[in-house]
Design a protein around this motif. Sequence first.
Motif, PDB file in Angstrom:
ATOM      1  N   PRO A 173      42.268  49.386  44.602  1.00 19.84           N
ATOM      2  CA  PRO A 173      42.024  48.357  45.617  1.00 19.84           C
ATOM      3  C   PRO A 173      40.797  47.476  44.940  1.00 19.84           C
ATOM      4  CG  PRO A 173      41.061  50.474  45.864  1.00 19.84           C
ATOM      5  CD  PRO A 173      42.061  50.684  44.752  1.00 19.84           C
ATOM      6  N   LEU A 219      41.343  44.399  47.448  1.00 25.77           N
ATOM      7  CA  LEU A 219      42.048  44.719  48.829  1.00 25.77           C
ATOM      8  C   LEU A 219      40.944  45.011  49.898  1.00 25.77           C
ATOM      9  CD1 LEU A 219      44.896  47.336  48.273  1.00 25.77           C
ATOM     10  CD2 LEU A 219      45.067  44.716  48.538  1.00 25.77           C
ATOM     11  N   PRO A 256      44.278  44.658  42.761  1.00 29.18           N
ATOM     12  CA  PRO A 256      45.507  45.027  43.216  1.00 29.18           C
ATOM     13  C   PRO A 256      46.543  44.456  42.519  1.00 29.18           C
ATOM     14  CG  PRO A 256      44.096  43.537  44.623  1.00 29.18           C
ATOM     15  CD  PRO A 256      43.150  44.022  43.527  1.00 29.18           C
TER      16      PRO A 256
END
Length: 322
Positions: free
Chosen positions: A181, A198, A184
């Motif tokens: 995350p 993210l 990404p």
Amino acid sequence: MKPIGAALAVALPFANPVLAEGFTVSPPIDCDLTSDCYIQQYVDSDPSPNASDFTCSSLSYDGHKGTDFALPNRARINDNVGVLASAAGKVKSLRDGMVDAPYSNARATEIAGRECGNGVVVDHGDGWETQYCHMKQGSINVTRGQDVQRGQMLGFVGQSGKAAFPHVHLSVRRAGKVVDPFDPDGITRCDSPGDSNLWTQRPAYQPGGLIEIGISSAVPAYDDIKAGLTPKSSLPAASPALVVWGFLYGTQAGDIINLSITGPEGMIIADDVTLTKTQAQAFRAIGKKTRTGWSTGAYSATVTMIRGPQVISQRSTDIVIE
Ligand SMILES: [Zn+2]
């Protein structure tokens, strides 16, 4: 002649693009990441047998497929810190019933195939899913097929499965493939780490730090620190020694740890310890003995973690000698 090497270098970043397309995640733990919990390990972005986090630093280990949000000690498991859904979705699978205990190689057979411990997988649609591992035994409060909202509590942080410290491991996957995350697109760029991510709000990257510090009358056992020592507010004047200790994460060879204690009559002890190893966690202490006892009054201790020209982390604590 065709420049094969150059063509490959250009082609690779586009070989497996992961586009977020609006999918975002929030931290999977109900605590303050700047004070009472921290990120111990990130996704391993290095395909070789070495390990690297998304900033090209050492907060990962080979093959690590998620982000570890850690509590400072095992006693904090008793506080029932919530594991939170990182995005809205539907509970795809879960497991509960495994014991919370520090992992050691002696438990490998017992845990084989169940390294995640007590855990929940949430399906977010469009191929996205998140997995939450090492949850507290008996704490999972959702059922298979249940719809959950972002931030909804799934259970509590624990230390089940293959976990050396209490934490929730968050894996983010799309179409079965691990997605970091913090990175990404899967392109680690040391010069601008986390240029895409993210997170609804990206947690600040902390390159290591002090998990806990304390003052005691003897060097504590490392396992007692990991279990969670209850901080003392006072010590007797007849204590044979005064010790300041620091519990650290993300240490690197060459880091300097400065530990000091001051009392009513000024500096009692102050010293630098140079670390020789890059380690997930470490513990250092210095102390001073007395034959005549200590002056009564207020004492304070400070521990500072220094890397090159930078102070990475600093904490202080107070105690009364009476
Ligand atoms: Zn993990």
